[in-house]
Design a protein around this motif. Structure first.
Motif, short mmCIF file in Angstrom:
data_model
loop_
_atom_site.label_atom_id
_atom_site.label_comp_id
_atom_site.label_asym_id
_atom_site.label_seq_id
_atom_site.Cartn_x
_atom_site.Cartn_y
_atom_site.Cartn_z
N GLN A 37 -14.63 2.19 2.88
CA GLN A 37 -14.08 1.97 1.56
C GLN A 37 -12.72 1.27 1.66
O GLN A 37 -12.02 1.38 2.67
N PRO A 38 -12.33 0.53 0.62
CA PRO A 38 -11.00 -0.11 0.63
C PRO A 38 -9.88 0.92 0.76
O PRO A 38 -9.97 2.03 0.23
N ALA A 39 -8.83 0.55 1.48
CA ALA A 39 -7.67 1.43 1.64
C ALA A 39 -6.98 1.61 0.30
O ALA A 39 -6.77 0.65 -0.45
N THR A 40 -6.62 2.84 0.00
CA THR A 40 -5.99 3.16 -1.27
C THR A 40 -4.48 3.34 -1.08
O THR A 40 -3.97 3.32 0.04
N LEU A 41 -3.79 3.55 -2.18
CA LEU A 41 -2.34 3.78 -2.13
C LEU A 41 -2.02 5.03 -1.32
O LEU A 41 -1.03 5.05 -0.57
N SER A 42 -2.84 6.06 -1.45
CA SER A 42 -2.58 7.29 -0.69
C SER A 42 -2.74 7.06 0.81
O SER A 42 -2.01 7.65 1.61
N ASP A 43 -3.69 6.20 1.21
CA ASP A 43 -3.84 5.87 2.64
C ASP A 43 -2.60 5.15 3.16
O ASP A 43 -2.11 5.46 4.26
N ALA A 44 -2.11 4.21 2.40
CA ALA A 44 -0.90 3.48 2.81
C ALA A 44 0.30 4.41 2.88
O ALA A 44 1.13 4.31 3.79
N GLY A 76 -11.30 -3.41 3.76
CA GLY A 76 -10.37 -4.09 2.87
C GLY A 76 -9.37 -3.12 2.27
O GLY A 76 -9.22 -1.98 2.73
N MET A 77 -8.72 -3.53 1.19
CA MET A 77 -7.73 -2.66 0.55
C MET A 77 -7.65 -2.98 -0.94
O MET A 77 -8.03 -4.06 -1.38
N THR A 78 -7.15 -2.00 -1.69
CA THR A 78 -6.99 -2.20 -3.13
C THR A 78 -5.69 -2.96 -3.42
O THR A 78 -4.79 -3.02 -2.57
N ARG A 79 -5.60 -3.52 -4.61
CA ARG A 79 -4.40 -4.26 -4.97
C ARG A 79 -3.20 -3.33 -5.08
O ARG A 79 -2.08 -3.69 -4.71
N GLU A 80 -3.43 -2.11 -5.56
CA GLU A 80 -2.32 -1.15 -5.67
C GLU A 80 -1.75 -0.81 -4.30
O GLU A 80 -0.54 -0.70 -4.13
N ALA A 81 -2.64 -0.66 -3.31
CA ALA A 81 -2.18 -0.36 -1.95
C ALA A 81 -1.38 -1.52 -1.38
O ALA A 81 -0.35 -1.32 -0.72
N GLN A 82 -1.81 -2.75 -1.62
CA GLN A 82 -1.07 -3.92 -1.15
C GLN A 82 0.30 -4.00 -1.79
O GLN A 82 1.30 -4.28 -1.11
#
Length: 263
Positions: free
Chosen positions: A132-139, A158-164
């Protein structure tokens, strides 16, 4: 518009071959002044042209098929990163980073692998083993774990836009990198979850090894020595290999791509 039939394709080929044969025959006949040699040479030239066209079309089809196979292998490799034991999967991810950027391996510590860049800065690397795409909590979890080092979180999914957006605002810098954008190691491409996939040596891999960008300097040096030998001896047996090696050097040089900075 309907696709052209097989008969129309063959008619186009026959017409094109006839035009090429007639033009080449007229040219050879004017140069040689003899009928039979002109016919033979025109026929050979026409056959070679058709053979070259056939080989070109086969090469283009092979490239397209190879690209599709390569895409499937990369998808299998990304899946393997999420299923292999973490230490082995992290080693693959670190190797991909080192192939993409000028980095040097330092050590492992608590599930992180530390690298250093050209400026001798420490970089903590972690692999997110999730499809799954990396989330803000993962970052955020990785940000707390890395401490004062620069950070790279490799994400197979991949990753979410919020995480980026969250990672780009952190200090020291933290980057989320999609594993699919990295040059994955050959041992991982096309593999299923396993300890290590055996490398395949095919004609394509041998050609890629011959045309590696790192070979450019060697080819250029060999070509220079052969040119010097030609100037000293005047023999074509030195000139022809010299031109071939210089040509290979230019091809390898053209394949080089600048390696950007990670931070």
């Amino acid at each position: 518009m309907q696709a052209r039939t097989r008969a129309s394709l063959w008619l186009d080929r026959i017409l094109g071959g006839a035009i090429l044969f007639i033009l080449s025959f007229l040219w050879f006949a004017a140069r040689l002044g003899r009928l039979i040699p002109a016919v033979l040479l025109a026929l050979i030239l026409t056959l070679l042209a058709f053979l070259s066209l056939r080989l070109f079309r086969r090469r283009m089809t092979g490239r397209r098929n190879k690209r599709e196979v390569r895409d499937r292998e990369r998808q299998a490799a990304l899946y393997a990163l999420t299923m292999l034991p973490y230490g082995e999967a992290l080693a693959y991810a670190v190797q991909a980073l080192m192939d993409a950027y000028p980095l040097k391996s330092l050590y492992d510590l608590d599930g992180l692998h530390f690298l250093s860049d050209a400026k001798e800065r420490r970089i903590a690397v972690r692999l997110l083993q999730s499809p799954q795409p990396a989330t803000l909590s993962d970052a955020h979890a990785f940000h707390r774990e890395r401490g004062a080092a620069l950070g790279v979180l490799v994400c197979p999914g991949g990753m979410t836009r919020e995480a980026q957006e969250y990672a780009s605002a952190l200090t020291p810098p933290l980057k989320l990198i999609s594993a699919g954008e990295l040059p994955l190691p050959e041992a991982l491409l096309g593999s299923v979850p396993a300890k290590e996939a055996q490398k395949r040596r095919t004609a394509a891999s041998i050609l890629a090894m011959i045309l590696r960008p790192a070979q450019a300097a060697r080819y250029m040096m060999l070509g220079f020595l052969l040119i010097v030998a030609y100037l000293m001896t005047g023999r074509l047996t030195c000139l022809i290999p010299a031109l071939i090696t210089v040509f290979l050097a230019l091809i390898c040089k053209g394949r080089q791509e600048p390696r950007g900075e990670l931070f």
